[in-house]
Scaffold this active site. Structure first.
Site, mmCIF file in Angstrom:
data_model
loop_
_atom_site.group_PDB
_atom_site.id
_atom_site.type_symbol
_atom_site.label_atom_id
_atom_site.label_comp_id
_atom_site.label_asym_id
_atom_site.label_seq_id
_atom_site.Cartn_x
_atom_site.Cartn_y
_atom_site.Cartn_z
ATOM 1 N N ARG A 24 0.858 -1.180 0.000
ATOM 2 C CA ARG A 24 0.000 0.000 0.000
ATOM 3 C C ARG A 24 0.897 1.233 0.000
ATOM 4 O O ARG A 24 1.951 1.218 0.644
ATOM 5 C CB ARG A 24 -0.864 -0.015 1.264
ATOM 6 N N THR A 33 6.344 2.293 -0.462
ATOM 7 C CA THR A 33 5.488 1.133 -0.225
ATOM 8 C C THR A 33 5.407 0.829 1.261
ATOM 9 O O THR A 33 6.312 1.136 2.015
ATOM 10 C CB THR A 33 6.047 -0.128 -0.906
ATOM 11 N N SER A 34 4.312 0.216 1.658
ATOM 12 C CA SER A 34 4.170 -0.247 3.034
ATOM 13 C C SER A 34 3.490 -1.606 3.028
ATOM 14 O O SER A 34 2.603 -1.855 2.213
ATOM 15 C CB SER A 34 3.326 0.744 3.839
ATOM 16 N N PRO A 35 3.892 -2.493 3.955
ATOM 17 C CA PRO A 35 3.168 -3.751 4.111
ATOM 18 C C PRO A 35 1.955 -3.581 5.027
ATOM 19 O O PRO A 35 1.220 -4.530 5.255
ATOM 20 C CB PRO A 35 4.216 -4.661 4.772
#
Ligand SMILES: *[C@@H]1O[C@H](CO)[C@@H](O)[C@H](O)[C@H]1NC(C)=O
Ligand SMILES: *[C@@H]1O[C@H](CO)[C@@H](O)[C@H](O)[C@H]1NC(C)=O
Ligand SMILES: *[C@@H]1O[C@H](CO)[C@@H](O)[C@H](O)[C@H]1NC(C)=O
Ligand SMILES: *[C@@H]1O[C@H](CO)[C@@H](O)[C@H](O)[C@H]1NC(C)=O
Ligand SMILES: *[C@@H]1O[C@H](CO)[C@@H](O)[C@H](O)[C@H]1NC(C)=O
Ligand SMILES: *[C@@H]1O[C@H](CO)[C@@H](O)[C@H](O)[C@H]1NC(C)=O
Ligand SMILES: *[C@@H]1O[C@H](CO)[C@@H](O)[C@H](O)[C@H]1NC(C)=O
Length: 668
Positions: free
Chosen positions: A149, A247-249
């Site tokens: 995300r 981006t991020s998890p």
């Protein structure tokens, strides 16, 4: 900070030039076009009393092991210069001795997965086994839904609308995979590329871990060879980081954790990622949020595993064609170059902006992953550990060059006790057939990555180097850690990634200029061994690195105790069922005395035919080793015991090993 990138993965490609010296290899190569090698090695540093990398959060000092950190090597070549197919030696430090004239800066890249649960310091042991054998390569991609995300969507929105309209969303959701097959066509491993930050585990985790990329590798490798110990598989699953910048998890988004406040539980402010005006309470949530960050880590890993598996077992486009590599050093300090529209611009000496300090201050916008809230320079400056007067105030030239970034830390001008930020970075590309890997010295945002991929691909096809099937991927952060790289439009917004784009607004354009101008070195007809003009290599700072860590003085078991005494035993004769926790506590010694690389600090042993067989190590995610506590969750039945392996250091004399076991127990 430089050491931070040399942590978890090693991605090697070798370009070997002499002719075949073994008839058997030559025969096999007639069918299989490449000579391929795979390797894996334990690079876990000290697992206690050491600050962890990534979040750069000083209180995050490690206390044990979730999973060991491993480096994986992938070698692709078209010819071989040495006769032995088996090379069982530690590789990096020995490369020059082992393969004189074969490996160089040009064809070896060190790519980090950028996990944030690792340990500081250098890997001391790399890649014990590499075998080279004739084989095939296959290439493909798959879309992974819900695996990442954008953590700075407001900065992404600054990119032109017509450019954004060309893409499905504000994240790259493709996982690209290069499958390594043996001469019979069977898959023996792969190298995959997918952009998602290694921040599934939060900054309050103190167990050494390789976050979602390392978990994905473990899950994949152990599914192929379920009975092998972690790190002892022959199938090697490479989950490489890509244009990871924004981006991020933490795919559920960022929420305020502000107990008692009216905004508690609400999404953080869209533009500033703040809660009630400050950033500290804004926390990202992963898909396993309701259970734990470890569950989020597992889910993000499993999504990458599922995507990779569909490609490994599917039909992929065969890769054919030459292997090429190119490397050069680029001094980004006041580098002047011409943009495609004819305007001359320049990059700047490195500097970090206010947003870099994120949540420690309300002066600038933060971002929602935990790690943005602290940084080493800020902590050092705040804590007075480092005299801030060694950082010069930015001069007018630097202020203008970095505009609109308000310079917080003029790291390019800080040289004490050694250079704070690199101004010389590694520029590198690998080519195998139609695949080109851009080895990037930093964390590119999604759109920055798209722009450089498109530009390099356009140049490759325009110059006739690769046809319309040219396929370009990004691996990074690699080699030098040059911090973040945003588009100029994102830079203007000065969120965390823009504030951390240290060489100024034209950082990305400078890289695009350099990488595209080096594509001729990847051509079929490129002169073997040709190297482009290069700026001077950066100085080797290893000898200047300072350690703030106090060495182990001596271990003592305490009065009335011996090393290995069982303090808390598994109740003798007890029975556990799957999912329960088994715990034993031993009189231990400092694990920094011996890193036990390729080994373990603890094991779960099963009684088989009268002898104890090791079934789990400290690297299994089902075991947790803490310096003062070990516990285990088991999933199979039989008689078991827990074992502990330590190394104690006397005040005078040398370190000696000891081991101890708990009482045995049953698992039903
Ligand atoms: C995925 O592969 C297809 C076929 O090679 C290609 O057209 C497409 O651009 C690839 N997607 C990405 C995101 O690289
Ligand atoms: C770490 O922080 C998260 C989020 O605030 C919390 O749910 C978790 O329990 C904490 N973990 C530890 C080990 O303190
Ligand atoms: C690793 O695997 C090899 C081959 O299967 C085996 O002989 C060896 O004992 C294993 N080592 C460990 C530490 O499990
Ligand atoms: C975010 O900032 C932009 C540009 O300043 C503004 O137009 C927009 O309304 C803001 N969005 C929110 C949700 O505050
Ligand atoms: C990089 O370039 C700058 C500006 O030209 C120069 O001052 C600096 O010495 C160079 N650094 C290195 C390591 O060559
Ligand atoms: C070229 O692009 C730069 C950056 O977008 C811009 O500042 C400059 O004005 C442009 N030059 C021309 C001649 O259009
Ligand atoms: C390689 O081929 C290209 C296009 O045919 C040509 O322009 C170039 O000069 C050649 N380079 C070398 C080193 O022969």
């Amino acid at each position: 900070m430089r050491e931070a990138t040399i942590r978890a993965w090693l991605c090697l490609t070798a370009f070997l030039t002499s002719s075949i010296s073994q008839a058997t290899l030559a025969l096999a190569q007639a069918q299989a076009p490449y000579l391929l090698g795979l390797g894996i090695g334990d690079i876990t540093g000290p697992v206690v009393e050491t600050n962890m990398m990534g979040y750069a959060y000083l209180p995050q000092t490690d206390s044990g092991i979730h999973m060991r950190q491993r480096s994986r090597a992938f070698i692709m070549s078209t010819h071989i210069a040495f006769g032995d197919s088996g090379i069982r030696r530690s590789v990096l430090s020995n490369l020059a001795t082992l393969f004189p004239g074969v490996y160089s800066e040009r064809n070896v890249a060190i790519v980090s997965t950028h996990q944030h649960g690792g340990v500081g310091g250098y890997p001391e042991h790399l890649l014990p086994q590499i075998t080279l054998a004739p084989g095939f390569l296959g290439l493909g991609n798959v879309t992974i839904s819900g695996g990442n995300r954008n953590r700075s969507p407001s900065a992404y929105l600054a990119n032109p609308a017509e450019e954004r309209a060309q893409y499905d969303g504000d994240q790259d959701t493709a996982l690209t995979l290069l499958r390594f097959q043996d001469a019979s066509g069977a898959a023996r491993g792969f190298l995959s590329f997918f952009a998602v930050h290694g921040t599934s585990l939060y900054e309050n985790n103190t167990l050494v871990s390789s976050d979602n990329k390392g978990m994905a590798a473990y899950l994949y490798e152990s599914s192929v060879e379920p009975n092998a110990m972690p790190g002892n598989t022959t199938f090697i699953a490479g989950f490489t980081q890509s244009n990871v910048g924004d981006t991020s998890p933490n795919t559920l988004g960022a929420f305020c954790e502000s107990p008692g406040k009216s905004w508690d539980g609400q999404p953080c402010d869209f533009n500033t990622s703040t809660c009630g005006g400050t950033a500290q309470d804004c926390h990202g949530r992963g898909p396993g949020f309701l259970i734990s960050d470890f569950e989020s880590n597992r889910i993000i890993a499993q999504l990458q595993v599922d995507g990779a598996r569909s490609l490994v077992s599917g039909s992929l486009a065969p890769v054919t064609g030459v292997v090429r590599s190119v490397h050069t050093y680029l001094n980004m300090s006041f580098r002047s170059f011409v943009l495609p529209n004819g305007t001359t611009v320049q990059t700047c000496p490195p500097a970090l902006g206010y947003s870099f300090a994120g949540g420690t201050t309300s002066r600038g916008p933060g971002a929602f992953d935990f790690y943005v809230f602290r940084n080493p320079f800020w902590e050092l400056v705040k804590g007075g550990v480092h005299p801030s007067d060694s950082v010069e105030l930015p001069n007018a030239q630097q202020v203008a060059c970095q505009y609109p970034k308000p310079v917080l830390l003029n790291t390019g001008y800080a040289h004490s006790p050694y250079d704070w930020s690199p101004s010389t970075v590694d520029i590198q590309m690998f080519r195998v057939g139609n695949l080109v890997i851009l080895i990037i010295p930093g964390e590119m945002t999604t759109m920055a990555g798209r722009r450089i991929r498109n530009a390099v691909r356009a140049r490759l096809t325009a110059d006739g180097i690769i046809g319309q099937d040219a396929y370009v991927v990004i691996a990074g952060p690699a080699n030098t850690y040059g911090h973040y790289v945003t588009t100029p439009e994102e830079y203007a917004v000065q969120r965390y990634e823009g504030a951390s784009t240290i060489f100024g607004p034209y950082t990305l354009d400078s890289y695009i200029d350099k990488y595209t101008n080096l594509v001729s070195y990847l051509a079929d007809n490129a002169t073997t061994g040709a190297v482009p003009p290069s700026d001077p290599a950066p100085p080797d700072l290893t000898s200047k690195a300072i350690s703030l860590r106090i060495p182990v003085i001596a271990d003592s078991p305490g009065i009335g105790h011996n090393f290995g005494d069982v303090l808390v035993d598994v109740p003798p004769g007890s029975t556990f069922s799957a999912g329960q926790t088994v715990l034993a506590q031993f009189v231990g010694a400092n694990p920094r005395n011996n890193l036990r690389l390729e080994g373990t600090f603890m094991s779960v042993e099963q009684l088989i035919g009268g002898s104890w067989l090791v079934v789990r190590s400290d690297s299994h995610p089902s075991t947790i080793y803490r310096w003062t506590r070990a516990n285990t969750i088991l999933g199979t039945s039989g008689t078991y015991r827990l074992a502990y392996f330590g190394d104690s250091k006397p005040l005078i004399g040398s370190i000696s090993s000891f081991s101890a076991t708990s009482s045995s127990f049953q698992v039903s």
